[in-house]
Scaffold this active site. Structure first.
Site, PDB file in Angstrom:
ATOM      1  CG  HIS A  68      -1.547   1.146   1.590  1.00 41.03           C
ATOM      2  ND1 HIS A  68      -3.107   1.131   1.184  1.00 41.03           N
ATOM      3  CD2 HIS A  68      -1.467   2.524   1.877  1.00 41.03           C
ATOM      4  CE1 HIS A  68      -3.424   2.439   1.560  1.00 41.03           C
ATOM      5  NE2 HIS A  68      -2.534   3.070   1.874  1.00 41.03           N
ATOM      6  CD  GLU A  69       1.943   3.491   3.572  1.00 38.63           C
ATOM      7  OE1 GLU A  69       2.430   4.627   3.274  1.00 38.63           O
ATOM      8  OE2 GLU A  69       0.947   3.250   4.081  1.00 38.63           O
ATOM      9  CD  GLU A 127      -4.693   6.573   2.115  1.00 41.42           C
ATOM     10  OE1 GLU A 127      -4.453   5.272   2.500  1.00 41.42           O
ATOM     11  OE2 GLU A 127      -3.683   7.192   2.151  1.00 41.42           O
TER      12      GLU A 127
END
Length: 635
Positions: free
Chosen positions: A175-176, A258
């Site tokens: 995700h990062e 996100e």
């Protein structure tokens, strides 16, 4: 969304952010000027009544001065914050209480984290970032910060390190990495500066009110106190308005990104269990994703979890249940597992020893897929990266994690891979660094000769965390030394040059993370010349019919391609190639996509893509700041 579209979207988001910042600042400046005008009007009215707007009209110059001063305060506060963060992602992590994980750590949990980060870097084609642990944070959270991938830092909380298993940790890190690849990090740094600038007036208002309370308790009452009280209350109210705008800007910029990062993480790992499991543990843990070492108002937009309880229109993240249902449609709100500190992960379970695995079978990627793979690693790339990391020779792997030996390994990686100029280059290393270090570099060169070519770029990228621990003068010397080494080569070898450029570019980001680099804006004619010269060199590499390969690449361009012909004897210096790459790295998404397609057509003109050619494409792309996963399955 592909990498090139995501990058263009990030640029558009940055422009929108600047526009919103200007609008919010303008409204706040007007409000401050009006508030000060009311305060001064109240003071003057005690000496004789005068209509408010008449007073304002008669004191326009004074109030314009107040407006200018207010704007300078807002802009100055923003610039101060951005300047404070100019050291890159590591500064953000340190400000939140992060502890740097040393590249040669022996702690099992830190090793597991380091291994996952390295694998994701190899899979996505970006330098390995610095890794931090927020030791005082029990909540489950993480973030990536920095101006560019070259100065990025990835941080996880102690809660995430101890409570997530390897799959869950990999989902969070993936995700990062999506934020790194999609250009979100620079937006987040600018957001932190902008939010600080917008909200600083509220702080000033509270300071003024504290001063008026002190004055009111003394005998110094009068119009001055009344004016200060009005101004103080007004600034506090405007500060609340600033917070409103800040939250609105922050939530508008970050919420959709996100969702994109969650979707990209699933694409990287091709399994939803890990990421969904991490999110479920946040819901079932008493500390959730809470961050206590910083004001969540300032940093929530850059975290994996929200870090706060803001909801609705001000939330920087989609609701936790919605994020989980996007990954696990059967999930029901509130159905969170109970997570306690007794569930801490203890060691190496689920994580292979660095030396135990070998290169396993991997699905073939055709040359036509290369363009689509840019910035979009898949689970096959991640598995391949894990296999590469696990099977790098131990001597080279350990050297890449040593501050002293990474310096020398980097030199070995930049030397002529064909071996023609290596003796002269090694002699020059001996003259500059001494016989002992020359011998170490030579030992690395010999080991690299028997190491597959596609290990070289991962090794270079793995060296960066260790190199970052050295002082800037030593890094500047390393850049200068490697530039002189490639100049010793009688011919300009593009593979060798691109390795140097990757090294120099990333070390420059470490030395000065906030610098814009050497991107050059140029006319269409200059950009086209640069692209054609780059393809001239690539067409000579590994192609029996360089002219036909060159024209195959040229077909990717528009009608203007007819203006260029192949010149097998064209001479291009390292300086001119560097200038051309500086021009091409500034292309927008569509231009960079077209260029990558052209390069790919050149190297695959003979209907096969060798390991050497795939490696060439990858280092050229890395020198153009296009993160390209390893091309697995090539012959």
């Amino acid at each position: 969304m592909n990498f090139f579209s995501a990058q263009d979207q990030a640029r558009r988001a940055t422009r929108r952010l600047v526009i919103l910042y200007i609008l919010a600042a303008a409204l706040i400046v007007a409000g401050v000027a009006f508030t000060v005008g009311i305060g001064l009007w109240m003071a003057s009215s005690s000496q004789g009544y005068q209509p408010l707007f008449g007073y304002i009209g008669n004191n326009t110059t004074l109030l314009l001065g107040v407006a200018l001063l207010t704007m300078l305060i807002i802009v100055g506060a923003t610039m101060y914050k951005v300047s404070h963060l100019s050291s890159g992602g590591g500064r953000v992590a340190q400000d939140l209480g992060g502890t740097l994980v040393p590249p040669d750590t022996t702690d099992p949990l830190q090793q597991r984290l380091r291994n996952v980060v390295e694998e994701m870097s190899i899979a996505s084609g970006v330098p390995v970032p610095e890794v931090y642990v927020l030791e005082r944070e029990a909540g489950i959270n993480a973030f990536a910060a920095g101006y560019t991938p070259g100065d990025a830092a990835v941080a996880v909380t102690r809660g995430a390190l101890e409570l997530l298993d390897r799959d869950e940790l990999q989902g969070v890190i993936a995700h990062e990495y999506s934020h790194i690849l999609n250009g979100d990090m620079r937006i987040n740094i600018r957001l932190m500066g902008i939010l600080f600038g917008i909200m600083v007036l509220g702080l000033m208002g509270r300071i003024i009110l504290r001063g008026t309370r002190h004055s009111s308790s003394s005998r110094n009452r009068g119009n001055g106190v009344a004016v200060a009280l009005v101004v103080g209350v007004g600034l506090v109210l405007l500060g609340w308005i600033g917070v409103f705008f800040a939250r609105l800007i922050k939530s508008g910029v970050s919420r959709q990104r996100e969702y994109l990062a969650d979707a990209s993480a699933v694409q990287f790992t091709r399994q939803t269990r890990g990421l969904a499991g991490a999110l479920k543990k946040i819901g079932g843990f008493q500390h959730g994703s809470r961050i206590t070492s910083a004001d969540p108002e300032e940093v929530s937009h850059m975290l994996f979890g929200s870090g706060s309880k803001l909801a609705g229109m001000f939330a920087t993240h989609p609701p936790l249940g919605e994020r989980i249902r996007a990954l696990d449609p059967d999930f029901e709100d509130g159905d969170y597992p109970q997570v306690t500190l007794k569930d801490r992960f203890q060691g190496r379970e689920g994580d292979s020893d660095p030396r135990s695995a070998g290169i396993a079978g991997a699905a073939t990627v055709s040359p036509a897929d290369i363009v689509e793979s840019a910035g979009q690693p898949t689970e096959q790339h991640v598995a391949f990266a894990q296999a590469i990391r696990s099977s790098i020779p131990e001597t080279l792997y350990d050297a890449a994690h040593s501050s002293e030996l990474a310096y020398l390994l980097t030199i070995a990686l930049v030397l002529d891979p064909t071996g023609k100029s290596t003796p002269r280059q090694l002699d020059f290393v001996g003259d500059q660094l001494g016989a002992q270090r020359r011998n170490v570099v030579e030992s690395f060169v010999r080991e690299l000769e028997s190491t597959p070519l596609d290990y070289r770029l991962p090794l270079l990228e793995t060296c960066f965390p260790a190199l970052r621990r050295r002082p800037p003068p030593q890094l500047e010397y390393l850049i200068d030394l490697t530039a002189k080494l490639i100049d010793l080569d009688s011919d300009l070898a593009i593979y060798e040059f691109c390795f140097y450029r990757i090294l120099a570019s990333n070390l420059h980001h470490v030395i000065d993370p906030s610098a814009k680099g050497r991107r050059v804006k140029a006319s269409k004619k200059v950009v086209r010349d640069a692209a054609v010269q780059l393809m001239q060199i690539i067409a000579r590499y590994g192609q029996e019919d360089g002219e036909a390969a060159f024209h195959a690449g040229l077909d990717s361009f528009g009608k203007w391609r007819q203006d260029y012909q192949y010149d097998a004897h064209a001479s291009i210096s390292a300086r001119s190639l560097d200038d051309n790459l500086n021009i091409l790295v500034a292309l927008n998404g569509a231009g960079r996509r077209m260029l990558l397609e052209a390069i790919t057509r050149v190297v695959s003109h003979d209907d096969r893509l060798t390991v050497e050619e795939a490696g060439l494409v990858r280092v050229v792309c890395a020198s153009l700041e296009i993160p390209l996963p390893p091309q697995i399955g090539v012959s």
